[in-house]
Enzyme design. Sequence first.
Site, mmCIF file in Angstrom:
data_model
loop_
_atom_site.group_PDB
_atom_site.id
_atom_site.type_symbol
_atom_site.label_atom_id
_atom_site.label_comp_id
_atom_site.label_asym_id
_atom_site.label_seq_id
_atom_site.Cartn_x
_atom_site.Cartn_y
_atom_site.Cartn_z
ATOM 1 N N GLY A 12 0.805 -1.227 0.000
ATOM 2 C CA GLY A 12 0.000 0.000 0.000
ATOM 3 C C GLY A 12 0.829 1.265 0.000
ATOM 4 N N LEU A 64 -2.284 -7.993 -4.326
ATOM 5 C CA LEU A 64 -2.872 -8.670 -3.166
ATOM 6 C C LEU A 64 -4.039 -9.573 -3.581
ATOM 7 C CD1 LEU A 64 -2.803 -5.678 -0.646
ATOM 8 C CD2 LEU A 64 -1.387 -7.735 -0.547
ATOM 9 N N SER A 89 -9.643 0.267 0.538
ATOM 10 C CA SER A 89 -9.754 1.036 1.780
ATOM 11 C C SER A 89 -11.068 1.801 1.880
ATOM 12 C CB SER A 89 -8.578 2.011 1.886
ATOM 13 O OG SER A 89 -8.634 2.929 0.812
ATOM 14 N N SER A 134 -9.149 -1.612 11.167
ATOM 15 C CA SER A 134 -10.047 -0.459 11.021
ATOM 16 C C SER A 134 -11.146 -0.456 12.067
ATOM 17 C CB SER A 134 -10.691 -0.522 9.631
ATOM 18 O OG SER A 134 -11.798 0.329 9.560
ATOM 19 N N GLU A 136 -13.988 0.061 11.405
ATOM 20 C CA GLU A 136 -15.175 -0.530 10.765
ATOM 21 C C GLU A 136 -15.423 -1.958 11.226
ATOM 22 O OE1 GLU A 136 -17.416 0.904 8.695
ATOM 23 O OE2 GLU A 136 -16.448 2.858 8.716
ATOM 24 N N TYR A 158 -16.310 -4.332 3.685
ATOM 25 C CA TYR A 158 -14.993 -3.833 4.109
ATOM 26 C C TYR A 158 -14.746 -4.215 5.571
ATOM 27 C CZ TYR A 158 -11.479 -0.403 5.629
ATOM 28 O OH TYR A 158 -10.371 0.198 6.178
ATOM 29 N N LYS A 162 -11.855 -6.788 7.081
ATOM 30 C CA LYS A 162 -10.905 -6.310 8.099
ATOM 31 C C LYS A 162 -11.048 -7.119 9.390
ATOM 32 C CE LYS A 162 -8.655 -2.728 6.324
ATOM 33 N NZ LYS A 162 -7.209 -2.822 6.090
ATOM 34 N N VAL A 197 -15.033 11.011 1.104
ATOM 35 C CA VAL A 197 -15.936 12.147 1.349
ATOM 36 C C VAL A 197 -15.189 13.402 1.810
ATOM 37 C CG1 VAL A 197 -16.550 11.494 3.726
ATOM 38 C CG2 VAL A 197 -18.140 12.828 2.356
ATOM 39 N N THR A 198 -14.163 13.221 2.636
ATOM 40 C CA THR A 198 -13.465 14.396 3.167
ATOM 41 C C THR A 198 -12.773 15.190 2.055
ATOM 42 O OG1 THR A 198 -11.650 12.884 3.591
ATOM 43 C CG2 THR A 198 -13.057 13.467 5.469
ATOM 44 N N LYS A 200 -13.416 14.916 -1.107
ATOM 45 C CA LYS A 200 -14.447 15.410 -2.029
ATOM 46 C C LYS A 200 -14.953 16.772 -1.526
ATOM 47 C CE LYS A 200 -19.201 14.476 -3.235
ATOM 48 N NZ LYS A 200 -20.329 13.570 -3.182
ATOM 49 N N ARG A 287 -25.337 5.508 2.240
ATOM 50 C CA ARG A 287 -24.853 4.116 2.253
ATOM 51 C C ARG A 287 -25.932 3.156 2.737
ATOM 52 N NH1 ARG A 287 -19.253 4.711 5.449
ATOM 53 N NH2 ARG A 287 -18.065 5.830 3.893
HETATM 54 P P1 NAP Z 1 -5.379 4.223 0.283
HETATM 55 O O1 NAP Z 1 -4.856 5.621 0.184
HETATM 56 O O2 NAP Z 1 -6.667 3.897 -0.394
HETATM 57 O O3 NAP Z 1 -4.244 3.230 -0.290
HETATM 58 C C1 NAP Z 1 -4.511 1.886 -0.539
HETATM 59 C C2 NAP Z 1 -3.239 1.228 -1.029
HETATM 60 O O4 NAP Z 1 -3.508 -0.165 -1.258
HETATM 61 C C3 NAP Z 1 -2.709 1.799 -2.349
HETATM 62 O O5 NAP Z 1 -1.305 1.818 -2.322
HETATM 63 C C4 NAP Z 1 -3.188 0.760 -3.368
HETATM 64 O O6 NAP Z 1 -2.354 0.667 -4.505
HETATM 65 C C5 NAP Z 1 -3.032 -0.508 -2.550
HETATM 66 N N1 NAP Z 1 -3.827 -1.597 -3.126
HETATM 67 C C6 NAP Z 1 -5.159 -1.615 -3.367
HETATM 68 N N2 NAP Z 1 -5.501 -2.781 -3.944
HETATM 69 C C7 NAP Z 1 -4.348 -3.491 -4.084
HETATM 70 C C8 NAP Z 1 -4.042 -4.768 -4.621
HETATM 71 N N3 NAP Z 1 -5.007 -5.554 -5.153
HETATM 72 N N4 NAP Z 1 -2.769 -5.194 -4.608
HETATM 73 C C9 NAP Z 1 -1.780 -4.406 -4.092
HETATM 74 N N5 NAP Z 1 -2.000 -3.183 -3.569
HETATM 75 C C10 NAP Z 1 -3.281 -2.744 -3.577
HETATM 76 O O7 NAP Z 1 -5.519 3.759 1.809
HETATM 77 P P2 NAP Z 1 -4.954 4.485 3.131
HETATM 78 O O8 NAP Z 1 -5.907 5.560 3.509
HETATM 79 O O9 NAP Z 1 -3.525 4.787 2.967
HETATM 80 O O10 NAP Z 1 -5.150 3.331 4.203
HETATM 81 C C11 NAP Z 1 -4.093 2.423 4.524
HETATM 82 C C12 NAP Z 1 -4.670 1.216 5.232
HETATM 83 O O11 NAP Z 1 -5.300 1.638 6.440
HETATM 84 C C13 NAP Z 1 -5.736 0.465 4.420
HETATM 85 O O12 NAP Z 1 -5.618 -0.914 4.659
HETATM 86 C C14 NAP Z 1 -7.040 0.964 5.019
HETATM 87 O O13 NAP Z 1 -8.074 0.015 4.870
HETATM 88 C C15 NAP Z 1 -6.653 1.177 6.473
HETATM 89 N N6 NAP Z 1 -7.447 2.203 7.137
HETATM 90 C C16 NAP Z 1 -7.419 3.474 6.676
HETATM 91 C C17 NAP Z 1 -8.193 4.436 7.308
HETATM 92 C C18 NAP Z 1 -8.179 5.873 6.850
HETATM 93 O O14 NAP Z 1 -8.952 6.675 7.386
HETATM 94 N N7 NAP Z 1 -7.323 6.244 5.926
HETATM 95 C C19 NAP Z 1 -8.994 4.083 8.412
HETATM 96 C C20 NAP Z 1 -8.983 2.769 8.841
HETATM 97 C C21 NAP Z 1 -8.202 1.836 8.215
HETATM 98 P P3 NAP Z 1 -2.717 1.377 -5.912
HETATM 99 O O15 NAP Z 1 -2.056 2.732 -5.879
HETATM 100 O O16 NAP Z 1 -2.103 0.449 -6.896
HETATM 101 O O17 NAP Z 1 -4.201 1.461 -5.996
#
Ligand code: NAP
Length: 335
Positions: A12, A64, A89, A134, A136, A158, A162, A197-198, A200, A287
């Site tokens: 990621g 993945l 995510s 998460s 969630e 999701y 998780k 959403v944020t 956006k 949603r």
């Molecule tokens: P993000 O900006 O959406 O980044 C997701 C990452 O996962 C990107 O690098 C994406 O790569 C990669 N990815 C998606 N599908 C993939 C696949 N099939 N194979 C390999 N890589 C893949 O997410 P984030 O906000 O940084 O969040 C990081 C983690 O924290 C996630 O697991 C998310 O669920 C968790 N999380 C985030 C939040 C939040 O508020 N941000 C809250 C709770 C949990 P590409 O560039 O190739 O798409």
Amino acid sequence: MPENSPRAFVTGITGQDGSYLSEQLLGAGWDVHALVRREQGSEPATPAAPVLLDQRIRQHRGDLADPSQLAALIQDIQPGVVFNLGGISSVARSWEEPALTAQVSGVAVTAMLEAAWRFQENSGKPVKFVQASSAEIFGSATHSPQTEETAIRPVSPYGAAKAYAHSMVDIYRERGLAASSAILYNHESPRRPLDFVTRKITSQVAAIAAGSGERLGLGNLEARRDWGWAPDFVDAMLRMAAAETADDYIIATGTAHSVSDFVAASFAAVGIEDWEEHVFIDQRFVRPADASEMRGDASKARRQLGWEPTVEFKEIVARMTRHDVSLLEKDGLHE
Ligand code: NAP
């Protein structure tokens, strides 16, 4: 790279958190290896994609959605820490692709835990594992704030993926792998992709301030979330990797705000106070199931990791809005 540099394998890395994490790791002298699934420069480019321009990051092609490659990668890389930040995510996207979400954000985690544990068993070299879990997983929690003891009861594909991954982290910790879950509440930054959403809100507020004449359509304005600053949350995951004992930690600010608070703060950042006339409820964004309030109690992380959030809500929203204003001023387009 000095021979004894600690080595991380990060999934990621082109995401919001992965990009901040890699910057922090490189700054601290780590040898950073990353799972990358797309050609550099391919579409859609995410706000964090430029991280891959850093030549110090060693890229490994993989997806993945195909966990069969992951064991060989871990065997080759021999990481001291695996940071699993990759996956689908977005709750909204998980409703569109529930089976893919289960694969990418659930099954792939088990494949990596097994590979890390097997490598540790065979080589005698300890491996740590930090999973981006998460809030969630708690779904529509009946009490607020939630703690590490709150019942796991997801209400979206999701959350369910998780929750499965979260259980597997606990199971591998019992099996002898130093595996930890960071139960992350929402965290934001200018690197949030535009379909969240944020971002956006902040991008459209910037456009409205520039005179676009459009109105901002949103789903549930009353949903309340605990929004933090992404680099702070990455700092928490680094502290978890450095801790002597693996464990699960809630990572949250402890304060919830409504979506309408977020909208008001963003409009305030561009000097617009009468924001209601620029916003309408769009049923397309409501949603199927949405928790009304998510708020985390991070006392355990504060106590045991010495972690605390450093940027408060209005400042987070202002930073994101100012970033979108500056993008518009620069080229009139968003990345
Ligand atoms: P993000 O900006 O959406 O980044 C997701 C990452 O996962 C990107 O690098 C994406 O790569 C990669 N990815 C998606 N599908 C993939 C696949 N099939 N194979 C390999 N890589 C893949 O997410 P984030 O906000 O940084 O969040 C990081 C983690 O924290 C996630 O697991 C998310 O669920 C968790 N999380 C985030 C939040 C939040 O508020 N941000 C809250 C709770 C949990 P590409 O560039 O190739 O798409």
